[in-house]
Design a protein around this motif. Structure first.
Motif, PDB file in Angstrom:
ATOM      1  N   MET A   1       0.843  -1.194   0.000  1.00  0.00           N
ATOM      2  CA  MET A   1       0.000   0.000   0.000  1.00  0.00           C
ATOM      3  C   MET A   1       0.877   1.243   0.000  1.00  0.00           C
ATOM      4  O   MET A   1       1.817   1.344   0.790  1.00  0.00           O
ATOM      5  CB  MET A   1      -0.912  -0.005   1.231  1.00  0.00           C
ATOM      6  CG  MET A   1      -1.899   1.160   1.258  1.00  0.00           C
ATOM      7  SD  MET A   1      -2.963   1.106   2.702  1.00  0.00           S
ATOM      8  CE  MET A   1      -3.818  -0.439   2.412  1.00  0.00           C
ATOM      9  N   LEU A   3       0.152   5.127   0.203  1.00  0.00           N
ATOM     10  CA  LEU A   3      -0.811   6.211   0.335  1.00  0.00           C
ATOM     11  C   LEU A   3      -0.333   7.491  -0.333  1.00  0.00           C
ATOM     12  O   LEU A   3      -1.152   8.333  -0.725  1.00  0.00           O
ATOM     13  CB  LEU A   3      -1.102   6.472   1.818  1.00  0.00           C
ATOM     14  CG  LEU A   3      -1.791   5.327   2.575  1.00  0.00           C
ATOM     15  CD1 LEU A   3      -2.073   5.743   4.007  1.00  0.00           C
ATOM     16  CD2 LEU A   3      -3.070   4.910   1.866  1.00  0.00           C
ATOM     17  N   GLY A  72      -3.832   1.700  -3.081  1.00  0.00           N
ATOM     18  CA  GLY A  72      -4.446   1.821  -1.763  1.00  0.00           C
ATOM     19  C   GLY A  72      -5.701   0.983  -1.649  1.00  0.00           C
ATOM     20  O   GLY A  72      -6.227   0.474  -2.642  1.00  0.00           O
ATOM     21  N   LEU A  76     -10.399   3.046   1.835  1.00  0.00           N
ATOM     22  CA  LEU A  76      -9.799   4.365   2.016  1.00  0.00           C
ATOM     23  C   LEU A  76     -10.001   5.263   0.799  1.00  0.00           C
ATOM     24  O   LEU A  76     -10.230   6.463   0.936  1.00  0.00           O
ATOM     25  CB  LEU A  76      -8.291   4.228   2.289  1.00  0.00           C
ATOM     26  CG  LEU A  76      -7.858   3.770   3.666  1.00  0.00           C
ATOM     27  CD1 LEU A  76      -6.340   3.666   3.729  1.00  0.00           C
ATOM     28  CD2 LEU A  76      -8.354   4.736   4.731  1.00  0.00           C
ATOM     29  N   GLU A 124      -5.665   2.434   8.713  1.00  0.00           N
ATOM     30  CA  GLU A 124      -4.986   1.888   7.532  1.00  0.00           C
ATOM     31  C   GLU A 124      -5.219   0.385   7.449  1.00  0.00           C
ATOM     32  O   GLU A 124      -4.648  -0.384   8.220  1.00  0.00           O
ATOM     33  CB  GLU A 124      -3.490   2.176   7.584  1.00  0.00           C
ATOM     34  CG  GLU A 124      -2.741   1.759   6.330  1.00  0.00           C
ATOM     35  CD  GLU A 124      -1.292   2.218   6.341  1.00  0.00           C
ATOM     36  OE1 GLU A 124      -0.487   1.645   5.599  1.00  0.00           O
ATOM     37  OE2 GLU A 124      -0.966   3.138   7.097  1.00  0.00           O
ATOM     38  N   THR A 126      -4.990  -3.467   6.705  1.00  0.00           N
ATOM     39  CA  THR A 126      -3.757  -4.249   6.564  1.00  0.00           C
ATOM     40  C   THR A 126      -3.973  -5.594   5.870  1.00  0.00           C
ATOM     41  O   THR A 126      -3.006  -6.223   5.477  1.00  0.00           O
ATOM     42  CB  THR A 126      -3.148  -4.513   7.953  1.00  0.00           C
ATOM     43  OG1 THR A 126      -4.135  -5.138   8.797  1.00  0.00           O
ATOM     44  CG2 THR A 126      -2.724  -3.199   8.609  1.00  0.00           C
TER      45      THR A 126
END
Length: 295
Positions: A1, A3, A72, A76, A124, A126
């Motif tokens: 990931m 961001l 991502g 999100l 976040e 996972t």
């Protein structure tokens, strides 16, 4: 990931979509059959050069969204779609619309505040995996059938109800589409582009993207023909991230905190975003639909 890549591209996608949606709505209203949706109206739109340019803008926004989703998590990135409304309001002003009112500013605060709080609550994610093709297929078929049934039931209702239902169903299709894009991009990362055309785990998400995208765009344009923008956009922008988060957690197993305080926080964030979206959409509707506002 990553961001640092996902968030800027997600925001850029919302900016492009927000700009394009202003143009699409104006053209759709100009070619609507007295506020009634029709296939003939869609065909007229398909031949309009400015409308086609706006659709090309949607394609650019979609590409940005693919990049964001590949870097991502859906839970999100997809909520960033609500940024379309503040952007659309600003674009309307630049195109000669009235200056924003106090209600418009409060709507922006609601959208941005609700979005920011939601992202903070989510944290976040996972955990992520690509589900088996039959699970994806069942989810997509269920979304399409339920959406189609809702559209059929609403077809004889008042304009504001039709607009809200069309917007919500289109939003649910786009939110589900985002999950399919994420699943497809994962296959590409693992096995290359060829996996999209040679393996079920690639082909099913790819076909789902095409079907959901076509259905979502058609419903969006029908909702613009109806003209009830104050109902259409809030419903669309509530359903889109909601479906993205739900299927992101269920199908991709992206971690979403589900404690009672978190759930209460999610509802408050959704309420803030919807309230802000209604305020912003109504502000645009007063400009775009002066002759039909009382309907």
């Amino acid at each position: 990931m990553n961001l640092a890549v996902a968030v800027p591209f997600g925001v850029a996608s919302a900016v492009v979509y927000g700009t394009s949606i202003v143009v699409q709505h104006r053209v759709a209203q100009e070619h609507a059959d007295e506020g009634e949706e029709s296939a003939k109206g869609l065909m007229r739109l398909a031949r309009h050069p400015i409308f086609l340019l706006a659709i090309a803008g949607d394609l650019v926004g979609f590409i940005f969204n693919i990049v964001a989703l590949s870097a991502g998590a859906v839970v999100l990135i997809q909520p960033l779609v609500v940024l379309m409304l503040p952007v659309a309001l600003g674009v309307s002003v630049l195109m000669g619309g009235p200056k924003p009112t106090r209600t418009s500013y409060l709507g922006c605060v609601g959208v941005l505040g609700g979005l920011g709080a939601f992202l903070a609550l989510i944290g976040e994610p996972t955990t992520e995996h690509v589900p088996r093709p039959h699970y994806i297929l069942m989810a997509v078929i269920a979304v399409l059938l339920i959406g189609g049934l809702l559209v059929l039931l609403a077809s004889r209702c008042r304009r504001i109800i039709r607009g809200a239902v069309y917007g919500a169903v289109a939003g649910s299709y786009f939110g589900t589409l985002a999950v399919m894009v994420d699943a497809a991009s994962d296959r590409v990362s693992a096995q290359g582009v060829g996996a999209l055309f040679t393996t079920p785990r690639g082909m099913v998400p790819l076909i789902s993207v095409v079907v959901l995208g076509a259905a979502g765009m058609a419903l969006t344009q029908l909702s613009f023909q109806v003209g009830a923008l104050g109902a259409t956009l809030p419903a669309n922008l509530a359903a889109d991230p909601a479906m993205g988060v739900i299927f992101g957690a269920m199908l991709l197993q992206e971690h979403v905190p589900l404690s009672v305080p978190h759930l209460a926080g999610y509802l408050l964030c959704l309420a803030a975003v919807v309230a802000g979206a209604i305020a912003l959409a109504q502000a645009r509707a007063r400009l775009a639909e002066p002759a039909t506002a009382a309907c």
